[in-house]
Design a protein around this motif. Sequence first.
Motif, mmCIF file in Angstrom:
data_model
loop_
_atom_site.group_PDB
_atom_site.id
_atom_site.type_symbol
_atom_site.label_atom_id
_atom_site.label_comp_id
_atom_site.label_asym_id
_atom_site.label_seq_id
_atom_site.Cartn_x
_atom_site.Cartn_y
_atom_site.Cartn_z
ATOM 1 N N ARG A 294 0.824 -1.208 0.000
ATOM 2 C CA ARG A 294 0.000 0.000 0.000
ATOM 3 C C ARG A 294 0.858 1.259 0.000
ATOM 4 O O ARG A 294 0.561 2.226 -0.718
ATOM 5 C CB ARG A 294 -0.930 -0.009 1.214
ATOM 6 C CG ARG A 294 -1.838 1.215 1.295
ATOM 7 C CD ARG A 294 -2.824 1.094 2.453
ATOM 8 N NE ARG A 294 -3.687 2.264 2.519
ATOM 9 C CZ ARG A 294 -4.691 2.403 3.357
ATOM 10 N NH1 ARG A 294 -4.966 1.421 4.228
ATOM 11 N NH2 ARG A 294 -5.448 3.484 3.362
ATOM 12 N N ALA B 116 2.258 1.799 -3.474
ATOM 13 C CA ALA B 116 1.230 2.322 -4.378
ATOM 14 C C ALA B 116 0.958 3.800 -4.104
ATOM 15 O O ALA B 116 0.842 4.609 -5.039
ATOM 16 C CB ALA B 116 -0.048 1.507 -4.225
ATOM 17 N N PRO C 290 -1.759 2.200 -9.604
ATOM 18 C CA PRO C 290 -2.846 1.283 -9.217
ATOM 19 C C PRO C 290 -2.296 0.115 -8.410
ATOM 20 O O PRO C 290 -1.191 -0.376 -8.676
ATOM 21 C CB PRO C 290 -3.394 0.799 -10.570
ATOM 22 C CG PRO C 290 -2.962 1.824 -11.558
ATOM 23 C CD PRO C 290 -1.655 2.355 -11.059
ATOM 24 N N ARG C 291 -3.059 -0.329 -7.446
ATOM 25 C CA ARG C 291 -2.573 -1.406 -6.575
ATOM 26 C C ARG C 291 -2.385 -2.714 -7.329
ATOM 27 O O ARG C 291 -1.512 -3.510 -6.990
ATOM 28 C CB ARG C 291 -3.524 -1.588 -5.396
ATOM 29 C CG ARG C 291 -3.512 -0.377 -4.481
ATOM 30 C CD ARG C 291 -4.215 -0.618 -3.166
ATOM 31 N NE ARG C 291 -4.239 0.617 -2.381
ATOM 32 C CZ ARG C 291 -4.796 0.717 -1.192
ATOM 33 N NH1 ARG C 291 -5.412 -0.323 -0.642
ATOM 34 N NH2 ARG C 291 -4.762 1.861 -0.533
ATOM 35 N N THR C 292 -3.202 -2.945 -8.356
ATOM 36 C CA THR C 292 -3.005 -4.168 -9.133
ATOM 37 C C THR C 292 -1.663 -4.139 -9.864
ATOM 38 O O THR C 292 -0.966 -5.151 -9.931
ATOM 39 C CB THR C 292 -4.139 -4.335 -10.159
ATOM 40 O OG1 THR C 292 -4.258 -3.139 -10.949
ATOM 41 C CG2 THR C 292 -5.466 -4.615 -9.469
ATOM 42 N N THR C 293 -1.285 -2.974 -10.378
ATOM 43 C CA THR C 293 0.017 -2.827 -11.048
ATOM 44 C C THR C 293 1.148 -3.039 -10.070
ATOM 45 O O THR C 293 2.128 -3.751 -10.351
ATOM 46 C CB THR C 293 0.132 -1.432 -11.691
ATOM 47 O OG1 THR C 293 -0.908 -1.262 -12.641
ATOM 48 C CG2 THR C 293 1.477 -1.256 -12.373
ATOM 49 N N HIS D 189 1.043 -4.698 -7.276
ATOM 50 C CA HIS D 189 1.054 -6.106 -6.862
ATOM 51 C C HIS D 189 1.817 -6.959 -7.877
ATOM 52 O O HIS D 189 2.660 -7.787 -7.500
ATOM 53 C CB HIS D 189 -0.373 -6.618 -6.711
ATOM 54 C CG HIS D 189 -0.447 -8.081 -6.388
ATOM 55 N ND1 HIS D 189 -0.117 -8.594 -5.147
ATOM 56 C CD2 HIS D 189 -0.791 -9.152 -7.167
ATOM 57 C CE1 HIS D 189 -0.256 -9.904 -5.155
ATOM 58 N NE2 HIS D 189 -0.678 -10.271 -6.370
ATOM 59 N N GLU D 190 1.562 -6.746 -9.159
ATOM 60 C CA GLU D 190 2.248 -7.529 -10.190
ATOM 61 C C GLU D 190 3.753 -7.255 -10.183
ATOM 62 O O GLU D 190 4.562 -8.183 -10.317
ATOM 63 C CB GLU D 190 1.659 -7.196 -11.559
ATOM 64 C CG GLU D 190 0.229 -7.696 -11.747
ATOM 65 C CD GLU D 190 -0.386 -7.212 -13.044
ATOM 66 O OE1 GLU D 190 0.235 -6.335 -13.701
ATOM 67 O OE2 GLU D 190 -1.485 -7.679 -13.403
#
Length: 256
Positions: free
Chosen positions: A27, A30, A36-39, A41-42
């Motif tokens: 977090r 980000a 974006p948190r999905t980005t 995370h990846e």
Amino acid sequence: MPRVVPAVIRALDILELFLDRPQLSAREVADRLDLPRTTVHELLVTLVARSYLISVPGQPVQYRLGMPLFQLGAAFAGRLDLVREAQSVARDVAAACDEAVHVAVLDGADVVYLVKVDSTHPVRMVSGVGLRLPAHCTAVGKILLSSLDPASLDAVLVEGALPGMTPDSITDPDSLRVHLEGVRAEGVAVDVGESDSAMRCVAAAIRDHSGATIAAMSVSAPIIRWTSQAQVEWTRLVREGAATLSARMGHSAQPQ
């Protein structure tokens, strides 16, 4: 024109966040990078898969730097060559001012010259690589002495009068300590005929990745060419040259 890869840039941005923080959460990453948190995370999953980041034990959403980054840093540090890099930078500075440029290190109470690039003038400084001089009589030496902590400086300055090279040499240890405070505040040192009555020098510090002063660079010229205007210009050049060489030694001017 080659295209930069956005995903690589973002991954490097993530790694650079850890320069001033030992660990970060997904977090926090980000939020700091506004991604974006999905980005994020990846990217984190990829960096963890290659061990550039590792999950903090017991705190799976917290990350810290992994061993490969230490290995890369160690490999980079091991390839740094002060003399080689100093010769390159000193040539550039000498070309800009057409005066002698030196790089020296501290050895006990003396300085030892590692690099010299001469001027093209017929009247020039008599010096050379390997020359050893009392540090307190030279601009490079005063820069290096000013970087020492009080205990280390006391260990270098023997009791009693210091050896002088000219009538203008500072030979009183207490006077030298006061003088070095000014050098430390200014960030440059000047030799006004203290090692050679016919010469003047200005020097600045060279620092490594830790911020420690490891060497000093100077511009030296005969007194006949040492004007107030020239001193201002040569001070600028030696500051810039020392900063360039410091950067090559891994020093960052940005606060960590």
